[in-house]
Design a protein around this motif. Structure first.
Motif, PDB file in Angstrom:
ATOM      1  N   MET A   1      -6.777 -10.221  -8.951  1.00 34.92           N
ATOM      2  CA  MET A   1      -6.840  -9.048  -8.134  1.00 34.92           C
ATOM      3  C   MET A   1      -6.616  -9.394  -6.663  1.00 34.92           C
ATOM      4  O   MET A   1      -6.117  -8.577  -5.918  1.00 34.92           O
ATOM      5  CB  MET A   1      -8.208  -8.401  -8.327  1.00 34.92           C
ATOM      6  CG  MET A   1      -8.327  -7.091  -7.676  1.00 34.92           C
ATOM      7  SD  MET A   1      -7.928  -5.853  -8.856  1.00 34.92           S
ATOM      8  CE  MET A   1      -8.330  -4.454  -7.958  1.00 34.92           C
ATOM      9  N   GLY A   2      -6.916 -10.599  -6.280  1.00 35.79           N
ATOM     10  CA  GLY A   2      -6.719 -11.047  -4.912  1.00 35.79           C
ATOM     11  C   GLY A   2      -5.248 -11.163  -4.553  1.00 35.79           C
ATOM     12  O   GLY A   2      -4.862 -11.031  -3.400  1.00 35.79           O
ATOM     13  N   GLU A   3      -4.440 -11.412  -5.563  1.00 38.12           N
ATOM     14  CA  GLU A   3      -2.996 -11.524  -5.308  1.00 38.12           C
ATOM     15  C   GLU A   3      -2.404 -10.171  -4.921  1.00 38.12           C
ATOM     16  O   GLU A   3      -1.496 -10.092  -4.105  1.00 38.12           O
ATOM     17  CB  GLU A   3      -2.293 -12.067  -6.548  1.00 38.12           C
ATOM     18  CG  GLU A   3      -2.704 -13.473  -6.890  1.00 38.12           C
ATOM     19  CD  GLU A   3      -2.089 -13.938  -8.200  1.00 38.12           C
ATOM     20  OE1 GLU A   3      -1.326 -13.186  -8.806  1.00 38.12           O
ATOM     21  OE2 GLU A   3      -2.399 -15.056  -8.597  1.00 38.12           O
ATOM     22  N   ILE A   4      -2.887  -9.114  -5.496  1.00 45.37           N
ATOM     23  CA  ILE A   4      -2.381  -7.775  -5.190  1.00 45.37           C
ATOM     24  C   ILE A   4      -2.762  -7.395  -3.762  1.00 45.37           C
ATOM     25  O   ILE A   4      -1.985  -6.752  -3.057  1.00 45.37           O
ATOM     26  CB  ILE A   4      -2.932  -6.744  -6.201  1.00 45.37           C
ATOM     27  CG1 ILE A   4      -2.401  -7.052  -7.587  1.00 45.37           C
ATOM     28  CG2 ILE A   4      -2.550  -5.337  -5.777  1.00 45.37           C
ATOM     29  CD1 ILE A   4      -2.948  -6.155  -8.658  1.00 45.37           C
ATOM     30  N   GLY A   5      -3.905  -7.825  -3.305  1.00 38.91           N
ATOM     31  CA  GLY A   5      -4.365  -7.521  -1.950  1.00 38.91           C
ATOM     32  C   GLY A   5      -3.449  -8.112  -0.885  1.00 38.91           C
ATOM     33  O   GLY A   5      -3.332  -7.582   0.217  1.00 38.91           O
ATOM     34  N   VAL A   6      -2.768  -9.217  -1.187  1.00 40.75           N
ATOM     35  CA  VAL A   6      -1.848  -9.847  -0.237  1.00 40.75           C
ATOM     36  C   VAL A   6      -0.575  -9.006  -0.117  1.00 40.75           C
ATOM     37  O   VAL A   6       0.022  -8.916   0.956  1.00 40.75           O
ATOM     38  CB  VAL A   6      -1.512 -11.282  -0.709  1.00 40.75           C
ATOM     39  CG1 VAL A   6      -0.424 -11.901   0.140  1.00 40.75           C
ATOM     40  CG2 VAL A   6      -2.760 -12.142  -0.715  1.00 40.75           C
ATOM     41  N   PHE A   7      -0.169  -8.374  -1.194  1.00 41.28           N
ATOM     42  CA  PHE A   7       1.072  -7.594  -1.181  1.00 41.28           C
ATOM     43  C   PHE A   7       0.938  -6.267  -0.443  1.00 41.28           C
ATOM     44  O   PHE A   7       1.933  -5.718   0.024  1.00 41.28           O
ATOM     45  CB  PHE A   7       1.559  -7.340  -2.612  1.00 41.28           C
ATOM     46  CG  PHE A   7       2.092  -8.574  -3.276  1.00 41.28           C
ATOM     47  CD1 PHE A   7       3.218  -9.208  -2.799  1.00 41.28           C
ATOM     48  CD2 PHE A   7       1.455  -9.106  -4.392  1.00 41.28           C
ATOM     49  CE1 PHE A   7       3.709 -10.340  -3.413  1.00 41.28           C
ATOM     50  CE2 PHE A   7       1.941 -10.229  -5.025  1.00 41.28           C
ATOM     51  CZ  PHE A   7       3.074 -10.862  -4.536  1.00 41.28           C
TER      52      PHE A   7
ATOM     53  N   PRO B   1      -0.410  -5.465   2.638  1.00 43.91           N
ATOM     54  CA  PRO B   1       0.088  -5.496   4.025  1.00 43.91           C
ATOM     55  C   PRO B   1       1.586  -5.802   4.105  1.00 43.91           C
ATOM     56  O   PRO B   1       2.283  -5.286   4.978  1.00 43.91           O
ATOM     57  CB  PRO B   1      -0.705  -6.602   4.699  1.00 43.91           C
ATOM     58  CG  PRO B   1      -1.723  -7.054   3.739  1.00 43.91           C
ATOM     59  CD  PRO B   1      -1.452  -6.433   2.412  1.00 43.91           C
ATOM     60  N   ILE B   2       2.083  -6.609   3.193  1.00 45.57           N
ATOM     61  CA  ILE B   2       3.518  -6.921   3.178  1.00 45.57           C
ATOM     62  C   ILE B   2       4.315  -5.651   2.900  1.00 45.57           C
ATOM     63  O   ILE B   2       5.299  -5.357   3.570  1.00 45.57           O
ATOM     64  CB  ILE B   2       3.823  -8.030   2.150  1.00 45.57           C
ATOM     65  CG1 ILE B   2       3.194  -9.350   2.600  1.00 45.57           C
ATOM     66  CG2 ILE B   2       5.327  -8.181   1.966  1.00 45.57           C
ATOM     67  CD1 ILE B   2       3.306 -10.475   1.603  1.00 45.57           C
ATOM     68  N   ILE B   3       3.879  -4.865   1.935  1.00 47.44           N
ATOM     69  CA  ILE B   3       4.558  -3.602   1.608  1.00 47.44           C
ATOM     70  C   ILE B   3       4.441  -2.633   2.784  1.00 47.44           C
ATOM     71  O   ILE B   3       5.408  -1.955   3.135  1.00 47.44           O
ATOM     72  CB  ILE B   3       3.992  -3.004   0.306  1.00 47.44           C
ATOM     73  CG1 ILE B   3       4.368  -3.888  -0.878  1.00 47.44           C
ATOM     74  CG2 ILE B   3       4.493  -1.591   0.106  1.00 47.44           C
ATOM     75  CD1 ILE B   3       3.722  -3.502  -2.183  1.00 47.44           C
TER      76      ILE B   3
END
Length: 102
Positions: free
Chosen positions: A1-7, A9-11
């Motif tokens: 779930m932490g990986e989705i949190g990085v995307f 701000p990028i999006i």
């Protein structure tokens, strides 16, 4: 779930970049369309001018054939004769490139 949190701000940062890029592409397409329209108009004007010139020439040829009959050959010969007289009067020899042999 932490990986989705990085995307996230990028999006969020990519959305304005995509919007700017799309607007730029739209401007480029409009410029290309405008340039193509100008070139087409210029070519159409040149084509119309050339067509008019050809129509004028055809009218002259038709007038020569219909108004004066078919004596074009005699008119050409008359022009040649007048040139020979003009050349003879000018003092320039007509065979200036030839040498006489003894």
């Amino acid at each position: 779930m932490g990986e989705i949190g990085v995307f996230i701000p990028i999006i969020a940062l990519m959305i304005p970049i995509v919007a700017i890029w799309t607007k730029h592409q739209q401007k480029l397409a409009e410029m290309h369309l405008h340039s193509t329209a100008e070139n087409s108009a210029e070519k159409a004007a040149q084509y119309a001018s050339r067509v008019q010139q050809l129509e004028d020439r055809v009218q002259v040829l038709e007038r020569i054939v219909t108004d004066r009959g078919y004596d074009v050959a005699t008119q050409i010969e008359a022009l040649r004769d007048s040139r020979r007289v003009e050349d003879a009067d000018s003092g320039v020899p007509m065979d200036f490139g030839r040498k006489e042999r003894a």
